[in-house]
Enzyme design. Structure first.
Site, PDB file in Angstrom:
ATOM      1  N   LEU A 110       3.412   6.538  12.285  1.00  0.00           N
ATOM      2  CA  LEU A 110       3.585   6.040  10.923  1.00  0.00           C
ATOM      3  C   LEU A 110       2.526   6.649  10.010  1.00  0.00           C
ATOM      4  O   LEU A 110       1.349   6.686  10.353  1.00  0.00           O
ATOM      5  CB  LEU A 110       3.487   4.518  10.876  1.00  0.00           C
ATOM      6  CG  LEU A 110       4.679   3.759  11.442  1.00  0.00           C
ATOM      7  CD1 LEU A 110       4.394   2.255  11.409  1.00  0.00           C
ATOM      8  CD2 LEU A 110       5.946   4.064  10.677  1.00  0.00           C
ATOM      9  N   GLY A 118       2.364   5.695   6.598  1.00  0.00           N
ATOM     10  CA  GLY A 118       2.039   4.733   5.547  1.00  0.00           C
ATOM     11  C   GLY A 118       3.275   3.959   5.152  1.00  0.00           C
ATOM     12  O   GLY A 118       4.325   4.074   5.773  1.00  0.00           O
ATOM     13  N   ASP A 151       0.849  -1.196   0.000  1.00  0.00           N
ATOM     14  CA  ASP A 151       0.000   0.000   0.000  1.00  0.00           C
ATOM     15  C   ASP A 151       0.883   1.244   0.000  1.00  0.00           C
ATOM     16  O   ASP A 151       0.573   2.245   0.619  1.00  0.00           O
ATOM     17  CB  ASP A 151      -0.951  -0.005   1.196  1.00  0.00           C
ATOM     18  CG  ASP A 151      -0.220   0.005   2.529  1.00  0.00           C
ATOM     19  OD1 ASP A 151       1.008  -0.204   2.546  1.00  0.00           O
ATOM     20  OD2 ASP A 151      -0.869   0.217   3.564  1.00  0.00           O
TER      21      ASP A 151
END
Length: 134
Positions: free
Chosen positions: A47, A49, A13
């Site tokens: 985070l 990603g 992703d």
């Protein structure tokens, strides 16, 4: 993976900043800092990603599971195509399938990318020799 090896499907992703190196980038209206192979919301440890490329996912999957190279590559090619109902066009090399191909070295690093049979990217220093059959 160990419970159902044929069911393993690799996905990434990765955000648009993947492959751009360290620095500040926008993810929508959020400022993201890429540093030490991690994407975090700027000035935090949160985070933001993933920046993992698919070849990194394949290498990690093989390393962490102990599966074969073939099993790792199938989890990144054939199985996602099946899950998406695209196995007649994607995920394999066969007549009638799209000619989207990557060439890997022995360490599973991408050396060249072909989209629709046309060379789209070549690793610096990599040389391709094409042989035509008439």
């Amino acid at each position: 993976y160990r419970a159902h090896p044929e069911g393993a499907v690799l996905v990434t992703d990765a955000m648009a900043a993947m492959g751009l190196g360290e620095g500040l980038f926008k993810l929508g209206n959020v400022e993201v800092r890429i540093r030490n192979n991690r994407a975090t919301v700027n000035n935090t440890s949160t985070l933001a990603g993933s920046i993992a490329r698919m070849d990194t996912c394949v290498r990690n999957f093989k390393k962490f599971t102990g599966c074969s190279t073939v099993q790792a590559l199938e989890a990144a090619t054939v199985r996602p195509a099946i899950v998406l109902g695209m196995e007649n066009k994607k995920g394999r090399l066969a007549v009638g399938c799209d000619a989207d191909i990557i060439l890997l070295n022995d360490d599973l690093n991408v050396q060249a990318t072909f989209v629709g049979g046309e060379n789209a990217w070549l690793s610096p220093g990599c040389k391709l020799v094409c042989i035509s059959r008439n």
